[in-house]
Design a protein around this motif. Structure first.
Motif, PDB file in Angstrom:
ATOM      1  N   LEU A 148     -47.063  -7.824  -4.672  1.00  0.00           N
ATOM      2  CA  LEU A 148     -47.675  -7.025  -5.732  1.00  0.00           C
ATOM      3  C   LEU A 148     -48.337  -5.755  -5.206  1.00  0.00           C
ATOM      4  O   LEU A 148     -48.222  -4.683  -5.815  1.00  0.00           O
ATOM      5  N   ASN A 149     -49.027  -5.863  -4.067  1.00  0.00           N
ATOM      6  CA  ASN A 149     -49.916  -4.783  -3.639  1.00  0.00           C
ATOM      7  C   ASN A 149     -49.673  -4.266  -2.230  1.00  0.00           C
ATOM      8  O   ASN A 149     -50.412  -3.408  -1.750  1.00  0.00           O
ATOM      9  N   GLY A 150     -48.668  -4.808  -1.561  1.00  0.00           N
ATOM     10  CA  GLY A 150     -48.297  -4.263  -0.268  1.00  0.00           C
ATOM     11  C   GLY A 150     -49.036  -4.868   0.909  1.00  0.00           C
ATOM     12  O   GLY A 150     -49.809  -5.829   0.790  1.00  0.00           O
ATOM     13  N   ALA A 151     -48.778  -4.281   2.079  1.00  0.00           N
ATOM     14  CA  ALA A 151     -49.329  -4.785   3.336  1.00  0.00           C
ATOM     15  C   ALA A 151     -50.845  -4.915   3.260  1.00  0.00           C
ATOM     16  O   ALA A 151     -51.525  -4.042   2.729  1.00  0.00           O
ATOM     17  N   GLY A 152     -51.345  -6.008   3.785  1.00  0.00           N
ATOM     18  CA  GLY A 152     -52.778  -6.258   3.840  1.00  0.00           C
ATOM     19  C   GLY A 152     -53.329  -7.034   2.669  1.00  0.00           C
ATOM     20  O   GLY A 152     -54.439  -7.574   2.759  1.00  0.00           O
ATOM     21  N   ALA A 153     -52.573  -7.122   1.571  1.00  0.00           N
ATOM     22  CA  ALA A 153     -53.110  -7.778   0.377  1.00  0.00           C
ATOM     23  C   ALA A 153     -53.262  -9.282   0.548  1.00  0.00           C
ATOM     24  O   ALA A 153     -54.025  -9.912  -0.186  1.00  0.00           O
ATOM     25  N   GLY A 154     -52.550  -9.859   1.505  1.00  0.00           N
ATOM     26  CA  GLY A 154     -52.655 -11.297   1.739  1.00  0.00           C
ATOM     27  C   GLY A 154     -53.439 -11.660   2.976  1.00  0.00           C
ATOM     28  O   GLY A 154     -53.421 -12.828   3.409  1.00  0.00           O
ATOM     29  N   ASP A 155     -54.127 -10.685   3.556  1.00  0.00           N
ATOM     30  CA  ASP A 155     -54.806 -10.913   4.837  1.00  0.00           C
ATOM     31  C   ASP A 155     -55.823 -12.053   4.780  1.00  0.00           C
ATOM     32  O   ASP A 155     -55.922 -12.861   5.716  1.00  0.00           O
ATOM     33  N   ALA A 156     -56.605 -12.136   3.722  1.00  0.00           N
ATOM     34  CA  ALA A 156     -57.666 -13.154   3.661  1.00  0.00           C
ATOM     35  C   ALA A 156     -57.080 -14.548   3.762  1.00  0.00           C
ATOM     36  O   ALA A 156     -57.583 -15.399   4.524  1.00  0.00           O
ATOM     37  N   GLU A 157     -56.023 -14.801   3.019  1.00  0.00           N
ATOM     38  CA  GLU A 157     -55.406 -16.138   3.018  1.00  0.00           C
ATOM     39  C   GLU A 157     -54.680 -16.404   4.333  1.00  0.00           C
ATOM     40  O   GLU A 157     -54.788 -17.498   4.912  1.00  0.00           O
ATOM     41  N   LEU A 158     -53.946 -15.425   4.830  1.00  0.00           N
ATOM     42  CA  LEU A 158     -53.207 -15.621   6.080  1.00  0.00           C
ATOM     43  C   LEU A 158     -54.158 -15.830   7.247  1.00  0.00           C
ATOM     44  O   LEU A 158     -53.879 -16.634   8.152  1.00  0.00           O
ATOM     45  N   ASN A 159     -55.278 -15.147   7.249  1.00  0.00           N
ATOM     46  CA  ASN A 159     -56.218 -15.309   8.363  1.00  0.00           C
ATOM     47  C   ASN A 159     -56.910 -16.664   8.342  1.00  0.00           C
ATOM     48  O   ASN A 159     -57.264 -17.200   9.396  1.00  0.00           O
ATOM     49  N   ARG A 160     -57.102 -17.257   7.176  1.00  0.00           N
ATOM     50  CA  ARG A 160     -57.625 -18.624   7.137  1.00  0.00           C
ATOM     51  C   ARG A 160     -56.684 -19.568   7.885  1.00  0.00           C
ATOM     52  O   ARG A 160     -57.127 -20.465   8.620  1.00  0.00           O
ATOM     53  N   ILE A 161     -55.412 -19.365   7.715  1.00  0.00           N
ATOM     54  CA  ILE A 161     -54.404 -20.203   8.368  1.00  0.00           C
ATOM     55  C   ILE A 161     -54.322 -19.868   9.853  1.00  0.00           C
ATOM     56  O   ILE A 161     -54.238 -20.759  10.709  1.00  0.00           O
ATOM     57  N   ARG A 162     -54.362 -18.594  10.180  1.00  0.00           N
ATOM     58  CA  ARG A 162     -54.262 -18.181  11.582  1.00  0.00           C
ATOM     59  C   ARG A 162     -55.456 -18.672  12.397  1.00  0.00           C
ATOM     60  O   ARG A 162     -55.291 -19.122  13.538  1.00  0.00           O
ATOM     61  N   VAL A 163     -56.647 -18.577  11.841  1.00  0.00           N
ATOM     62  CA  VAL A 163     -57.846 -18.990  12.585  1.00  0.00           C
ATOM     63  C   VAL A 163     -57.758 -20.477  12.925  1.00  0.00           C
ATOM     64  O   VAL A 163     -58.080 -20.885  14.052  1.00  0.00           O
ATOM     65  N   ARG A 164     -57.312 -21.303  11.974  1.00  0.00           N
ATOM     66  CA  ARG A 164     -57.166 -22.726  12.313  1.00  0.00           C
ATOM     67  C   ARG A 164     -56.144 -22.928  13.420  1.00  0.00           C
ATOM     68  O   ARG A 164     -56.266 -23.848  14.243  1.00  0.00           O
ATOM     69  N   ALA A 165     -55.117 -22.085  13.451  1.00  0.00           N
ATOM     70  CA  ALA A 165     -54.073 -22.207  14.471  1.00  0.00           C
ATOM     71  C   ALA A 165     -54.509 -21.676  15.829  1.00  0.00           C
ATOM     72  O   ALA A 165     -53.726 -21.733  16.789  1.00  0.00           O
ATOM     73  N   GLY A 166     -55.760 -21.171  15.915  1.00  0.00           N
ATOM     74  CA  GLY A 166     -56.257 -20.655  17.185  1.00  0.00           C
ATOM     75  C   GLY A 166     -55.839 -19.228  17.464  1.00  0.00           C
ATOM     76  O   GLY A 166     -55.918 -18.772  18.611  1.00  0.00           O
ATOM     77  N   LEU A 167     -55.420 -18.511  16.436  1.00  0.00           N
ATOM     78  CA  LEU A 167     -54.949 -17.141  16.599  1.00  0.00           C
ATOM     79  C   LEU A 167     -56.017 -16.148  16.156  1.00  0.00           C
ATOM     80  O   LEU A 167     -56.947 -16.486  15.418  1.00  0.00           O
ATOM     81  N   THR A 168     -55.876 -14.920  16.592  1.00  0.00           N
ATOM     82  CA  THR A 168     -56.838 -13.886  16.237  1.00  0.00           C
ATOM     83  C   THR A 168     -56.596 -13.393  14.812  1.00  0.00           C
ATOM     84  O   THR A 168     -55.489 -13.476  14.276  1.00  0.00           O
ATOM     85  N   VAL A 169     -57.650 -12.884  14.225  1.00  0.00           N
ATOM     86  CA  VAL A 169     -57.563 -12.285  12.890  1.00  0.00           C
ATOM     87  C   VAL A 169     -56.762 -10.982  12.981  1.00  0.00           C
ATOM     88  O   VAL A 169     -56.905 -10.216  13.933  1.00  0.00           O
TER      89      VAL A 169
END
Length: 507
Positions: free
Chosen positions: A402-423
């Motif tokens: 809907l809104n392009g790059a970055g619009a899903g960052d909040a949700e993706l970073n919740r998943i990445r942080v649990r995986a031990g990855l950087t924001v």
């Protein structure tokens, strides 16, 4: 199709006499249609009938999972010509045993759901229970319709819609397109959500039954497949903002522990038991994915083995990789002893999925954690069909579209942080596709269907697949998006309908 939709009342009702404990379906005779649907007990028996097919090995154990096996994440683990033909999009798989029954089993559930929706409203019984049972029927009908529509329907034709008043003696033609199915499925899930309680308001004996946020979660996924991203985001947001769900934050591997079957990450699973009534119950996928012969300790089936392509797709430091995949030399616990992973001699790949291995880790796991019968490899781990992580991924995908790059960052970073990855910031669909792949590998979320709906299948399948040593273990495949975007309608359905049900073009 006449056979499948008809489901002569007495024969169908025979499945409904059962108790509710652990969704245990034990036929106890065949009440007639005339004297059924009179009491609260009848309504409960009818509800149990919705789940009876969950125990069929080809329903959630393999069967439709052979379609998921078409993806680049896995290969058929050992010689299985019919399974190979499915993966290679070869129509000679038609008429075989693995997938031929997928259609009829799901229409059996639709028939049972329709019977509940028609008959239970007229029963004098506890009103809150009545609502939950009717909601359960709408939910299960919506779920299996979605599985049918996504796998067999496209813009050329959908799957038959069997209404409450459909004449069971007549074959039903296919819907004009899959969007007609999706619109109908949306109505079913909306009605389910209206009737169902929140999971947190359910009694423990009812865990595994349908609940409100599960209906919302599947609404978000149906809208995602429909490419209605605004509504996909809306219903994902409803799940997220409900406050009923969260990621398991201790570690990614903890998601796949039986002790977390009902964690806040749970949205929808196949309820499983290792030895309920002496036979086990639920999805046999843990045993299906276990290395063939289980190093002589258990009868693993050795199917659906990971590829180097999946292993290499993880970022450095991603904790999900080692929690998802075993490779040669990896240490793991099996029957109470630490082992070093080795492949079965005849295995296609030298990897194995690890997600479903926790029940096998204990000393003497039989029968507390693992089914005594290796031919029926259920465990005490409920096999997930939808997790909260997938809801976050659905919202992220819809937001980016809907809104392009970055619009899903909040949700993706919740998943990445649990995986031990950087924001990260400014994440695109490329990032979304990788996160979805790495988070849900080896699950019912269906990587193959993702590649098809993204338009990536043809290019992906034109590449061969490899083992950990870089040896080619599966040749490149010719995927025609005008044909292979859907699977072949089972030939028995076409034959039984007298040609009213038509085959997908090209198959």
């Amino acid at each position: 199709m006449k056979q499948n939709i008809k489901y002569i009342a007495v024969a169908a009702l025979a499945f409904l006499s059962s108790c509710t404990k652990q969704l245990d379906i034990i036929p106890q005779g065949a009440p007639s249609a005339q004297n059924f649907w009179k009491t609260q007990e009848d309504a409960l028996k009818g509800r149990n009938g919705l789940y009876e097919k969950y125990n069929d090995e080809n329903f959630y154990g393999r069967g439709m999972f052979w379609f998921i096996n078409a993806s680049d994440d896995m290969v058929t683990g050992r010689n299985k010509p019919e399974a190979d033909n499915i993966k290679n999009f070869n129509k000679t798989y038609l008429g075989g045993g693995y997938t031929e029954s997928q259609w009829s089993m799901r229409y059996a559930i639709i028939k049972r759901a329709n019977d509940i929706i028609k008959n239970v409203p007229g029963i004098s019984m506890d009103e809150s229970l009545k609502k939950a049972i009717i909601g359960d029927a709408y939910f299960n009908a919506g779920l299996v319709y979605f599985q049918l529509a996504a796998n067999y329907g496209n813009e050329k034709a959908g799957v038959p819609i069997v209404g409450l008043d459909t004449d069971p003696a007549k074959a039903i033609p296919r819907a004009k397109n899959v969007n007609e199915n999706y619109d109908y499925i949306i109505q079913l899930f909306e009605k389910a959500a209206e009737q169902l309680p929140f999971f947190t308001d359910m009694k423990a004996d009812d865990y595994g039954r349908a609940h409100k946020t599960a209906a919302w979660a599947y609404l978000s996924k149906v809208y995602l497949y429909k490419k209605d991203y605004a509504n996909a985001k809306k219903y994902a947001d409803m799940v997220i903002s409900s406050g009923k769900h969260e990621l398991v934050l201790t570690s990614f591997s903890d998601v796949f522990k039986a002790s977390n079957n009902w964690s806040k990450e749970y949205i929808w699973s196949v309820v499983c038991t290792p030895n309920g009534g002496g036979t086990g119950w639920g999805s046999k996928l843990p045993g299906v994915m276990l290395t063939n012969k289980g190093w002589t300790l258990y009868n693993g089936w050795g199917y659906y083995l990971p590829t180097k392509e999946l292993y290499d797709s993880y970022e450095t430091g991603d904790k999900r990789r080692e929690a998802t995949i075993l490779k040669p030399g990896d240490k793991f616990m099996f029957f109470g002893q630490e082992r070093s992973f080795t492949k079965d001699g005849g295995a296609t790949s030298d990897y194995q999925f690890k997600k479903y291995m926790e029940p096998f880790s204990y000393a003497n796991p039989i029968p507390t954690h693992v089914n005594p019968n290796g031919d029926n490899g259920t465990t005490d781990l409920n096999v997930p069909l939808m997790r909260f992580a997938e809801v976050l991924l659905i919202k992220a995908e819809a937001a980016i579209m809907l809104n392009g790059a970055g619009a899903g960052d909040a949700e993706l970073n919740r998943i990445r942080v649990r995986a031990g990855l950087t924001v990260k910031s400014g994440m695109t669909m490329t990032d979304l596709k990788r996160e979805r792949r790495n988070e849900l590998a080896g699950e019912w979320a269906d990587r193959h269907r993702d590649l098809v709906r993204w338009g990536d299948a043809q290019a992906t399948y034109a590449l061969p697949l490899h083992d950990s040593q870089g040896r080619e273990i599966w040749a490149s495949r010719a995927f025609n998006p005008q044909v292979h975007d859907v699977w072949a309608v089972p030939q028995s359905e076409i034959d039984n309908s007298g040609g009213v049900i038509t085959q997908n073009p090209g198959w």
